[in-house]
Design an enzyme around this catalytic site. Sequence first.
Site, PDB file in Angstrom:
ATOM      1  N   LYS A  63       0.857  -1.198   0.000  1.00  0.00           N
ATOM      2  CA  LYS A  63       0.000   0.000   0.000  1.00  0.00           C
ATOM      3  C   LYS A  63       0.884   1.235   0.000  1.00  0.00           C
ATOM      4  O   LYS A  63       1.847   1.328   0.768  1.00  0.00           O
ATOM      5  CB  LYS A  63      -0.889   0.008   1.253  1.00  0.00           C
ATOM      6  CG  LYS A  63      -2.082   0.944   1.154  1.00  0.00           C
ATOM      7  CD  LYS A  63      -3.155   0.385   0.238  1.00  0.00           C
ATOM      8  CE  LYS A  63      -4.491   1.117   0.421  1.00  0.00           C
ATOM      9  NZ  LYS A  63      -5.536   0.550  -0.453  1.00  0.00           N
ATOM     10  N   THR A 121      -4.476  -4.924   1.060  1.00  0.00           N
ATOM     11  CA  THR A 121      -3.722  -3.683   1.290  1.00  0.00           C
ATOM     12  C   THR A 121      -4.534  -2.709   2.144  1.00  0.00           C
ATOM     13  O   THR A 121      -3.965  -1.878   2.845  1.00  0.00           O
ATOM     14  CB  THR A 121      -3.323  -3.028  -0.038  1.00  0.00           C
ATOM     15  OG1 THR A 121      -4.489  -2.652  -0.781  1.00  0.00           O
ATOM     16  CG2 THR A 121      -2.474  -3.964  -0.867  1.00  0.00           C
ATOM     17  N   HIS A 139      20.288  27.872  -9.792  1.00  0.00           N
ATOM     18  CA  HIS A 139      21.068  28.992 -10.299  1.00  0.00           C
ATOM     19  C   HIS A 139      20.407  30.341 -10.002  1.00  0.00           C
ATOM     20  O   HIS A 139      19.182  30.468  -9.977  1.00  0.00           O
ATOM     21  CB  HIS A 139      21.267  28.855 -11.808  1.00  0.00           C
ATOM     22  CG  HIS A 139      21.946  27.583 -12.201  1.00  0.00           C
ATOM     23  ND1 HIS A 139      23.250  27.308 -11.892  1.00  0.00           N
ATOM     24  CD2 HIS A 139      21.486  26.491 -12.876  1.00  0.00           C
ATOM     25  CE1 HIS A 139      23.576  26.123 -12.361  1.00  0.00           C
ATOM     26  NE2 HIS A 139      22.522  25.600 -12.960  1.00  0.00           N
TER      27      HIS A 139
END
Length: 291
Positions: free
Chosen positions: A20, A65, A247
């Site tokens: 799960k 699950t 940057h």
Amino acid sequence: MDTPPIAEVDAVLAADTYGKSRVRLMKVSRRPDRHELKEITFQILFRGDFVSAYETGDNSKILPTDTMTNTVYALARKCDISSIEEFARILIDHFLKNNAQVSEVRVETIEHLWARVADATFTREALKRTAVVTGTRDAVTIEAGIDDLVILKSSHSAFEGYIKDPYTTLKETKDRIFATAVRGVWRYSSLGLDFNAAWEGIRKTIITTFADHESLSVQHTLHAVGKAVLAGFPEVAEIQLTMPNRHALLVDLSPFGLDNPNEVFLPIDEPSGYIEGKLVRAGRGPAPLGS
């Protein structure tokens, strides 16, 4: 045109995993003087004897699950979640004890950190705490980490002496903005730790080393950070760091008759440099921990 029949083959299930993902939990521990708040996202994965489910559709060895999700909530109610590492071990012990067909449980956790504002008021932080705990009946491996640790230094960072070819336009600099979002994952060589104190100490070491280091490149600083963590925390066997270079481009103000003495920049998110490295202790292998 007729489709040719599919030839019969002998296929063997070589590996399988199920579980799960994105199980979300928020727990409020209501102390007499203040509240404690935990927000955690889980992924729980099983390996074991599940061949019959794949080959014949026999689900007699499959734990749903949905039951995994419910187990997280039930054990969160029964247990005090002192650290995500320790709670992951509680989940692993529960699943292994009650499911003989399961040989390995892997619990991946992301803790979304909240900072206290008042006794019962919090503000959510950007960085995340992570842990991956993998357990069998014989051994446990614990990897902890940090993600989205956004940090910037406006000086003591240079970049010079690199390759220049016909397509290179980047100018060398002795003093630039260095911004990154650190992701670090480290493996512990011991189970008997104060995981909260270790994580907080490593976080501070990353920040302090980044701030103090005279950087000649992102790679240079990444190495210094990893080395400092290994030096300061003998319980850490290895550390992998990712430091994308966010940057900040110096803006050309000459069209407006203005100079720009390294003060006005355009921050950009992409494209960005991607720098990654792993530091390990010499002679140490990746063997799992004894339980």
